[in-house]
Design a protein around this motif. Structure first.
Motif, PDB file in Angstrom:
ATOM      1  N   PHE A   6       0.969  -1.129  -0.022  1.00 44.74           N
ATOM      2  CA  PHE A   6       0.110   0.062   0.085  1.00 44.74           C
ATOM      3  C   PHE A   6       0.844   1.051   0.041  1.00 44.74           C
ATOM      4  CE2 PHE A   6      -3.162  -2.961   0.868  1.00 44.74           C
ATOM      5  CZ  PHE A   6      -4.309  -2.502   0.260  1.00 44.74           C
ATOM      6  N   PRO A   7       0.211   2.236  -0.473  1.00 50.86           N
ATOM      7  CA  PRO A   7       1.081   3.606  -0.622  1.00 50.86           C
ATOM      8  C   PRO A   7       1.412   4.036   0.890  1.00 50.86           C
ATOM      9  CG  PRO A   7      -1.156   4.040  -1.160  1.00 50.86           C
ATOM     10  CD  PRO A   7      -1.120   2.524  -0.784  1.00 50.86           C
ATOM     11  N   LEU A   9       0.458   6.636   2.182  1.00 52.75           N
ATOM     12  CA  LEU A   9      -0.677   7.720   2.515  1.00 52.75           C
ATOM     13  C   LEU A   9      -1.540   7.777   3.491  1.00 52.75           C
ATOM     14  CD1 LEU A   9      -1.905   7.598  -1.191  1.00 52.75           C
ATOM     15  CD2 LEU A   9      -0.503   9.363  -0.110  1.00 52.75           C
ATOM     16  N   PRO A  10      -1.782   8.746   4.329  1.00 48.89           N
ATOM     17  CA  PRO A  10      -2.635   8.561   5.380  1.00 48.89           C
ATOM     18  C   PRO A  10      -4.080   8.697   4.681  1.00 48.89           C
ATOM     19  CG  PRO A  10      -2.281  10.979   4.797  1.00 48.89           C
ATOM     20  CD  PRO A  10      -1.421  10.093   3.747  1.00 48.89           C
ATOM     21  N   PRO A  11      -5.160   8.221   5.745  1.00 43.12           N
ATOM     22  CA  PRO A  11      -6.653   8.303   5.314  1.00 43.12           C
ATOM     23  C   PRO A  11      -6.579   9.816   5.155  1.00 43.12           C
ATOM     24  CG  PRO A  11      -6.159   6.965   7.427  1.00 43.12           C
ATOM     25  CD  PRO A  11      -4.771   7.629   7.101  1.00 43.12           C
ATOM     26  N   SER A  12      -8.030  10.245   4.501  1.00 39.33           N
ATOM     27  CA  SER A  12      -8.310  11.679   4.222  1.00 39.33           C
ATOM     28  C   SER A  12      -8.669  12.168   5.869  1.00 39.33           C
ATOM     29  CB  SER A  12      -9.475  11.828   3.366  1.00 39.33           C
ATOM     30  OG  SER A  12     -10.510  10.990   3.674  1.00 39.33           O
ATOM     31  N   TYR A 661      -8.180   2.343   9.068  1.00 34.21           N
ATOM     32  CA  TYR A 661      -7.709   2.051   7.638  1.00 34.21           C
ATOM     33  C   TYR A 661      -6.158   1.459   7.789  1.00 34.21           C
ATOM     34  CZ  TYR A 661     -12.232   4.177   7.078  1.00 34.21           C
ATOM     35  OH  TYR A 661     -13.575   4.490   6.861  1.00 34.21           O
ATOM     36  N   GLU A 662      -5.453   2.022   8.480  1.00 37.31           N
ATOM     37  CA  GLU A 662      -3.918   1.707   8.585  1.00 37.31           C
ATOM     38  C   GLU A 662      -3.989   0.005   8.711  1.00 37.31           C
ATOM     39  OE1 GLU A 662      -5.343   3.966  10.022  1.00 37.31           O
ATOM     40  OE2 GLU A 662      -4.078   5.910  10.094  1.00 37.31           O
ATOM     41  N   TYR A 664      -6.485  -2.020   8.706  1.00 36.06           N
ATOM     42  CA  TYR A 664      -7.208  -2.999   7.747  1.00 36.06           C
ATOM     43  C   TYR A 664      -6.149  -3.163   6.306  1.00 36.06           C
ATOM     44  CZ  TYR A 664     -11.576  -4.158   5.597  1.00 36.06           C
ATOM     45  OH  TYR A 664     -12.742  -4.709   5.008  1.00 36.06           O
ATOM     46  N   THR A 665      -5.527  -2.398   5.845  1.00 30.79           N
ATOM     47  CA  THR A 665      -4.709  -2.541   4.582  1.00 30.79           C
ATOM     48  C   THR A 665      -3.647  -3.311   5.081  1.00 30.79           C
ATOM     49  OG1 THR A 665      -3.605  -0.319   5.051  1.00 30.79           O
ATOM     50  CG2 THR A 665      -5.474  -0.396   3.602  1.00 30.79           C
TER      51      THR A 665
ATOM     52  N   GLU B 162     -13.055   9.340  -3.606  1.00 34.49           N
ATOM     53  CA  GLU B 162     -12.072  10.337  -3.281  1.00 34.49           C
ATOM     54  C   GLU B 162     -10.882  10.102  -4.645  1.00 34.49           C
ATOM     55  OE1 GLU B 162     -10.799  11.471   0.970  1.00 34.49           O
ATOM     56  OE2 GLU B 162     -10.729   9.237   0.689  1.00 34.49           O
ATOM     57  N   TYR B 180      -5.635   9.415  -1.066  1.00 38.05           N
ATOM     58  CA  TYR B 180      -5.360   9.184   0.191  1.00 38.05           C
ATOM     59  C   TYR B 180      -5.760   7.686   0.295  1.00 38.05           C
ATOM     60  CZ  TYR B 180      -6.531  14.157   1.171  1.00 38.05           C
ATOM     61  OH  TYR B 180      -6.502  15.467   1.249  1.00 38.05           O
ATOM     62  N   LEU B 181      -5.352   7.033   1.435  1.00 36.93           N
ATOM     63  CA  LEU B 181      -5.503   5.580   1.836  1.00 36.93           C
ATOM     64  C   LEU B 181      -6.985   5.283   1.692  1.00 36.93           C
ATOM     65  CD1 LEU B 181      -3.650   3.050   2.766  1.00 36.93           C
ATOM     66  CD2 LEU B 181      -4.215   3.677   5.057  1.00 36.93           C
ATOM     67  N   THR B 182      -7.687   6.355   2.279  1.00 31.35           N
ATOM     68  CA  THR B 182      -9.422   5.892   2.062  1.00 31.35           C
ATOM     69  C   THR B 182      -9.689   5.818   0.900  1.00 31.35           C
ATOM     70  OG1 THR B 182      -9.126   8.335   2.655  1.00 31.35           O
ATOM     71  CG2 THR B 182      -9.977   6.738   4.306  1.00 31.35           C
ATOM     72  N   TRP B 186     -11.970  -0.935  -3.011  1.00 30.97           N
ATOM     73  CA  TRP B 186     -11.890  -1.970  -2.050  1.00 30.97           C
ATOM     74  C   TRP B 186     -13.083  -2.680  -2.150  1.00 30.97           C
ATOM     75  CZ3 TRP B 186      -7.524  -2.265   1.248  1.00 30.97           C
ATOM     76  CH2 TRP B 186      -7.826  -3.204   2.185  1.00 30.97           C
ATOM     77  N   TRP B 252      -4.797   0.799  -5.917  1.00 34.57           N
ATOM     78  CA  TRP B 252      -4.495   2.273  -5.756  1.00 34.57           C
ATOM     79  C   TRP B 252      -3.593   2.490  -7.125  1.00 34.57           C
ATOM     80  CZ3 TRP B 252       0.313   3.811  -5.088  1.00 34.57           C
ATOM     81  CH2 TRP B 252       1.340   3.240  -4.502  1.00 34.57           C
TER      82      TRP B 252
END
Lengths: 704, 704
Positions: A6-7, A9-12, A661-662, A664-665, B162, B180-182, B186, B252
């Protein structure tokens, strides 16, 4: 190594951890104080201590739990149970410590029934000699046992089992035999692969007579090498909806001979030689164990509800969806989606479950107190509590396990799609929980026992009142109390004129009592006057049992907050340690539980005559108002107080830190299918369709 | 080879096969005639033909289905889908034949979403050029696609997604990106491992503006070797409660460039160079597909209920338990246990489910007819049906899938312990079914659409009636009809004076209509007069939608039996072929469905004022009487008419021939844990406890 990355990246925004911090900041009570009220200091201290021992032991690692196939899961469970035994021996755990550790590890294993059924059966039915021969080695895990009662064709009706144990005077032995396929032992936990002994329920036949089911403790596998003994065939019954880490097994006997001492003989025996049967002194004694098991299942129900509610409530505070146009949320100047926990429907789906879990905490403790009290009484020949305790434990097992199974599934659905992912922790939890509605008495069958008790109590009360010798001081239990109140005035009407008045516990209890009693009266009339058959009344009997038990739950909740529930000797009343803010928060939950219980099944309350139409509307308003203004701000606090460590939840979306989300991925990268970028099977099953000629270059994409 | 061998013994008498034969002998109607009424001759003939092709093909073998771990199950599903494509090409199957074969095989596979979402999305949104480039290769399975809408943080609210698709005028491309991760895609079925293309929903950005979600068809894996294309990362999202034979995936994008033609441009487009956005002509057109999908899910619900009811009802006719003392069963002179289907509680648990399945058969056909009619109308610019069809399909999807999920679980529990065994066929079926309550619109969220329609209809009707220009001949749909009846007389009372009168369909419809309309009126009052917020009314909105849709189900059931449901052009009315006995049996079910629907939620009917307390008691009596005397004799006939081959049921306990225990034990011998007599792990985890010194001889047993 996973091919899935996964990238970075943070969740929004906003972040889950920030949202949960904000929720916690507005909790009106002390979470630790609330946890202490629920569990007591001893439990919380023990949990920290055991968790430190367990959490990092590779035998208890949960990181692969959702990915393994059954055989691998079973092997891991065997390792887990082995390590748990060793750890318990090393640290000299009490039974409470063992059970607590087992709860934290949270995986039904092959030795579970050895502890929960085999040893208790031996403890209650062994003679002193048999304690030495069977129970003591079992406590050391030299003997590993299972409890073989259910048969392929016989479940709830124990009297119907077909396996025979025929006494052979010539050799002073029993001949254990399976006469039909339907007599095969089935569903026996631990039998499939792990156990070397079994307590077998079989029809005792001696001197030409059949004395019905009796318990025999017999070896089934060799102590030398674990092979099956001659005359015994056994194996695993195959995959199930849940509980796949336990080896539920099947077994049949081909004239298998065992010595006379195999018959567990504390209560009944055979005279050697003549084979004369010696009757048990009092068959009521065996009810004690059933009460214990059913009271434990009330505890399991509150555990399940609390755990599922923890996951769903935390996730719902983080998950955002749509914009509530009447009340839009902002982040800086930007309108953002509304957390789903702010929608009244989500509150209606979750908050009554939180309230029900609290209700079941109080009742499960009360049932355990009554169990121990009754045991003490019975030991001194006093059976006065038994009928009431047996009836309420049966009904409460049925009601609370039905509630909990529904609650776990409702929580799962309330998490939307992610509740369907194993990583939410909810599917496996549900699958391992649902047998509770079937075992230890199917939830529909069980209620007949409660019904019988209610009808008997009612008939006796009516007779007493008619005799002219009745005084209300004779009323010595809560069941008789509400039945008597009803008989005093069957036409009682609810005096409530505004929705807030439904917060009055006396009104709540009056409504629940009047409804249950009127249903009892109606069924007794149908049975005794209209001469309806028992079979034709089964649906009504089920319903009245639920009504009776809902009253018990509400009653214990109210009394428990007030500090008016009795405590076992030497135990301080947990309500004594409650501050005013905690008491207020608990009262909010108690009100929600009582009002929601009435409001979701208004029909019976209207038909009982106690409530009128307008009251249902008032209850509805009162519930929505209470949830929005009082429960919502404390929702996270309420579930935090259940004190489930992340190790227990094993949930990406229910974590304490809100990093949904972190987590989960990260879990998805561990899926075995992600080990390779191109799936096994591509060459055989995809390529022949998409690139049958094996063309080089991006042939299809060139069309773009 | 299994180490587990069962004895060559029969089950005890009476045999399951004899019991089912007796049940079948007393069925009052022709099962084949009933099946024809439900499915039509075409379906039944096709089923026989396809079954012959499929049943013995090793690619569709189900004998290992319950034993495999996920990776093996996925590989088998890939093989299954591959073989199905080949077979369909060889036999030139129509889409109906493909779907029917898929239903018989009954395993959600990696190509399922290609057929059910990817191709339909292309078909409805492609330009002619795009049909050539995307749809035609997809129909040949050269392109295998998935439909990538849902994101990790965004489900029901499509507007909230997003992922961005930014138009780059310089290269005439889109830059697809995950900010974003979100925003990670999925839950996308088929994406995890199988698909090489995806329809991706992304926010279209061009000329500095955001035009919200649009669909793009893009390659994601190499057509040469199936590796991920640069800029795309994808994988499987891991194990789920069910659907584990489908590779739900995540994805992604890292500034992934695709040409302009990727934007599906039938309705909206971008002008090359300037990047100017060209708006879609009518956004209502997209509702058509949603209606189709939701109508299909009503069909899936009836399938699930019918199948679970088949298993549970057959098993309940064979399973015996306890003796009904008021009416003991005999075999010769011997009193035997009573079949559980003879207990009123079991009947109450199962028969309403059989009736509900029949109800949903009729409504699912009617919804499909309305979908096609509406599609035809819309093509000629007539949108008059759309609102009603959209509202009822949304509400019916919610109601029937909630009913079906509950029904499958209720049937599972009604099979006692054996319902928990995978071999019953029920656990896997339930696990694969339950996502229906969440996908295609969460069942709670979806009802808001139905509510809006009901409130709008009501407000317009009230305004029309006030205008003085109203004539009842203006009422042109059933919703307006029942709302108008209510407005004519909001205080109408039920005239029923004896329980049998509830068999009158006009009374049933009046009760359901009055209840739904009174709830609509009350909510509109709360919203419009009391100015309550929409959010605060969500629970009531859900409830009124359920009430509305229950009325639709009852109505269609009644009309369908009468032959008064319209049929698609050229289709003969199936009621025309019904004999009097079949019609009578169907009427029994229709009566049960209507009465049970009212009786299980009496509160709303009492509050509506239409029914009084006494009616609830009458309904209860009428239901019990109907079940015992009319439904019970036909119970096996009713489920046989669902015409599920054993190949579909894949159930030891639900088999047509009733050989429950023989099949069950045979399946257990195939459990992988039974391959060896001594379990893998004995040496490490059991022996160190039970025989740590490795003693020879039966050391422990010698104590006996």
């Amino acid at each position: 190594m996973s091919a899935l990355r996964f990238p970075n990246l943070p969740p929004s925004e906003p972040q889950g951890s920030d949202l949960l911090s904000q929720e916690r900041a507005r909790t009106t009570f002390s979470v630790h104080e609330m946890s202490t009220f629920l569990y007591g200091e001893v439990h919380l201290e023990r949990q920290d201590r055991l968790l430190a021992l367990i959490e990092n032991d590779p035998a208890f690692d949960k990181s692969n739990r959702y990915f393994r196939g059954r055989s691998d899961r079973f092997r891991a469970a065997l390792r887990k149970d082995h390590t748990l035994v060793k750890l318990s021996q090393k640290h000299k755990w009490t039974p409470e410590e063992y059970s607590h550790a087992d709860m934290l590890i949270d995986e039904p294993g092959p030795f579970g029934l050895h502890r929960n059924m085999f040893m208790p059966a031996l403890a209650s039915q062994c003679t002193d000699e048999q304690i030495e021969k069977f129970l003591k080695p079992a406590m050391r895990y030299e003997i590993i046992g299972c409890y073989a009662q259910t048969e392929l064709g016989h479940g709830s009706n124990v009297q119907g089992i077909e396996t025979t144990a025929t006494y052979i005077p010539e050799t002073d032995e029993f001949d254990i035999h399976t006469p039909y396929l339907t007599a095969s032992k089935w569903w026996i936990g631990g039998l499939g692969k792990a156990a070397n002994h079994a307590v077998v329920m079989a029809r005792l036949r001696t001197a030409g007579k059949d004395f019905g089911p009796h318990a025999f403790c017999i070896p089934i596998r060799s102590m030398e090498d674990h092979t099956l003994l001659p005359g015994v065939m056994a194996g695993d019954i195959g995959p199930k909806m849940g509980y796949n880490t336990t080896d539920n097994g099947c077994m049949w006997f081909d004239h298998y001979r065992v010595p006379r001492i195999s018959l567990l003989a504390k209560f009944s025996n055979i005279k050697p030689g003549s084979g004369e049967y010696v009757k048990p002194p009092n068959d009521k004694l065996s009810y004690g164990t059933m009460v214990f098991v059913r009271a434990s299942l009330v505890g399991a129900a509150r555990h399940g509800m609390a755990r599922a509610a923890t996951i769903a409530t935390r996730y719902s505070a983080i998950r955002r969806q749509f914009v509530d146009k009447d009340s839009p949320k902002k982040l800086g100047n930007q309108i953002i989606e509304t957390p789903v926990l702010d929608y009244s429907m989500q509150q209606y789906r979750l908050f009554p479950i939180i309230a029900a879990a609290y209700a079941c905490f109080l009742t499960s403790k009360e049932m355990m107190r009554l169990y121990h009290l009754n045991l003490k009484n019975m030991a001194s020949g006093d059976f006065s509590l038994l009928a009431d305790v047996h009836a309420s434990s049966s009904g409460l097992k049925s009601l609370t396990s039905t509630m909990a199974a529904a609650a776990i599934e409702d929580c799962r659905r309330a998490c939307g799609g992610h509740g369907f992912s194993s990583f939410s922790g909810l599917p496996l939890m549900l699958q391992d929980y649902v047998p509770n509605v079937t075992w230890e008495g199917d939830n529909y069958i069980l209620t007949q026992q409660t019904g019988r008790y209610l009808f008997k109590s009612f008939r006796e009360l009516v007779a007493k009142r008619k005799s002219g010798k009745f005084q209300s001081t004779q009323i010595n239990n809560p069941t008789l109390a509400y039945l008597n109140t009803y008989l005093e005035n069957p036409n009682l009407k609810c005096p409530v004129t505004s929705s807030a008045q439904f917060h009055n516990p006396e009104i709540q209890l009056a409504a629940l009592g009047h409804r249950a009693a009127s249903m009892v009266a109606q069924i007794v009339h149908a049975l005794d006057v209209e001469k309806r058959t028992w079979n034709s009344m089964l649906v009504d009997i089920y319903n009245v049992t639920m009504a009776h038990c809902q009253l018990i739950l509400v009653q214990n909740f109210i009394l428990g907050i007030r500090g008016d529930l009795a405590q076992p000797d030497g135990v301080e009343n947990p309500a004594a340690g409650l501050s005013a803010t905690s008491k207020e928060a608990l009262t909010d939950l108690s009100n929600l539980f009582a009002m929601h219980t009435i409001h979701k099944q208004p029909g019976e309350f209207l038909i009982s005559g106690y409530l009128q139409d307008k009251h249902i509307a008032m209850l509805g308003e009162s519930i929505m108002d209470l949830m929005e203004h009082k429960i919502r701000p404390n929702a996270i606090g309420f579930v935090d107080a259940f004190a489930f460590p992340d190790f227990v939840l094993n949930s990406a979306i229910g974590r304490f830190d809100g990093k949904v989300y972190e987590a989960y991925t990260e879990m998805a990268t561990r899926e075995p299918l992600n080990k390779t970028e191109v799936v096994d099977g591509y060459e055989e099953f995809i390529k022949p369709l998409t690139n049958p000629k094996g063309l080089k270059g991006h042939t299809m994409q060139s069309r773009l």
